[in-house]
Scaffold this active site. Structure first.
Site, short mmCIF file in Angstrom:
data_model
loop_
_atom_site.label_atom_id
_atom_site.label_comp_id
_atom_site.label_asym_id
_atom_site.label_seq_id
_atom_site.Cartn_x
_atom_site.Cartn_y
_atom_site.Cartn_z
CE1 TYR A 162 -1.58 -2.65 5.41
CE2 TYR A 162 -3.77 -1.67 5.39
CZ TYR A 162 -2.59 -1.97 4.73
OH TYR A 162 -2.40 -1.59 3.43
CE LYS B 283 0.10 0.58 4.79
NZ LYS B 283 1.31 0.69 3.93
CB SER C 110 -0.87 5.88 2.96
OG SER C 110 -1.64 5.90 4.14
#
Length: 259
Positions: A157, A161, A143
């Site tokens: 992004y 995650k 992660s």
């Protein structure tokens, strides 16, 4: 008790954290059997020639869904045909791009990022579940602190995650025989950080840009081999009590995995 050699699927192995994980695993006295994937396998092909327990496969996780499904099935089938089992998925692949503010972001770029950073992980886990159930297997998801810390232009992004963390906890709930963890590796001295300093600084604020540059100047980033050791050991022997948790790689509870 029957002895067996564990089988690990490692993605994103061609450089950075993934290469450090692979190097650590291969250097063990009794290394596992490994299928390692990377979009560019030139750096790891020589390792496969030198280690009979390693197979390398070139994979582009940005491929369309139908193609990606086929690629993942081929990877998993290869492991089962060659070694008869799958014990761990160590899903390390990912992509920072696009780094762009929401007001100028292209939906197509976000879709591509979600295919790489999130949807491919869902497909990997879903397809591997029958084998992981047989082995009481393990899933280690790489992660990021960006899942809950926010930087200008990192919307794609960071949100992938955050979704990965939720996937991790959901998997732990739905599959109690499988142990799964999501790990934030910290700010690691890899090509991604070089891109941040050299390419994406113009998108981020002056303060954010100065922060990332200062980490390099002060030599205070995490070394790939340090976090790689922790991730590799989690793939080999993560404790059931950690299942479903999102943790930082240097949390005290993971101290035994960093040794």
């Amino acid at each position: 008790m029957v002895e067996f050699t564990p089988v690990i699927i490692l993605t994103g192995a061609g450089r950075g954290i993934g290469f450090a994980i692979l190097s650590y695993l291969l250097a063990l006295p009794n290394p596992p059997n490994i299928i390692a994937t990377s979009r560019n396998i030139s750096a790891i092909e020589p390792l496969a020639a030198a280690h009979k327990n390693l197979e390398v496969i070139s994979v582009d996780f940005s491929a369309p869904s139908s193609e990606l499904r086929t690629l993942i099935s081929e990877i998993l089938n290869s492991a089962v045909l060659k070694w008869g089992r799958i014990d761990s998925l160590l899903l390390n692949h990912g992509n920072l791009d696009p780094v762009a503010k929401i007001d100028v972001a292209a939906l197509e770029d976000w879709e591509a990022n979600y295919r790489v950073n999130f949807l491919s992980n869902v497909e990997f886990i879903k397809t591997a579940l029958p084998e992981l159930r047989k082995t009481n297997g393990r899933v280690v998801l790489v992660s990021s602190g960006a899942s809950s810390i926010y930087f200008t232009g990192w919307g794609a992004y960071g949100s992938t995650k955050a979704a990965l963390n939720h996937l991790n906890s959901t998997l732990a709930l739905e599959e109690p025989t499988i142990t799964t963890v999501a790990i934030a590796p910290g700010i690691v001295d890899t090509d991604m950080q070089a891109s941040l300093r050299g390419v994406h600084g113009k998108v981020m604020s002056d303060g954010e840009n100065a922060f990332f540059n200062s980490l390099k100047e002060n030599n205070s980033m995490v070394k790939p081999e340090d976090v790689g050791t922790a991730l590799a050991n989690l793939a080999l022997r993560v404790e059931k009590s950690l299942s479903g948790k999102y943790l930082n790689w240097d949390d005290e509870i993971l101290s035994s995995y960093r040794a």
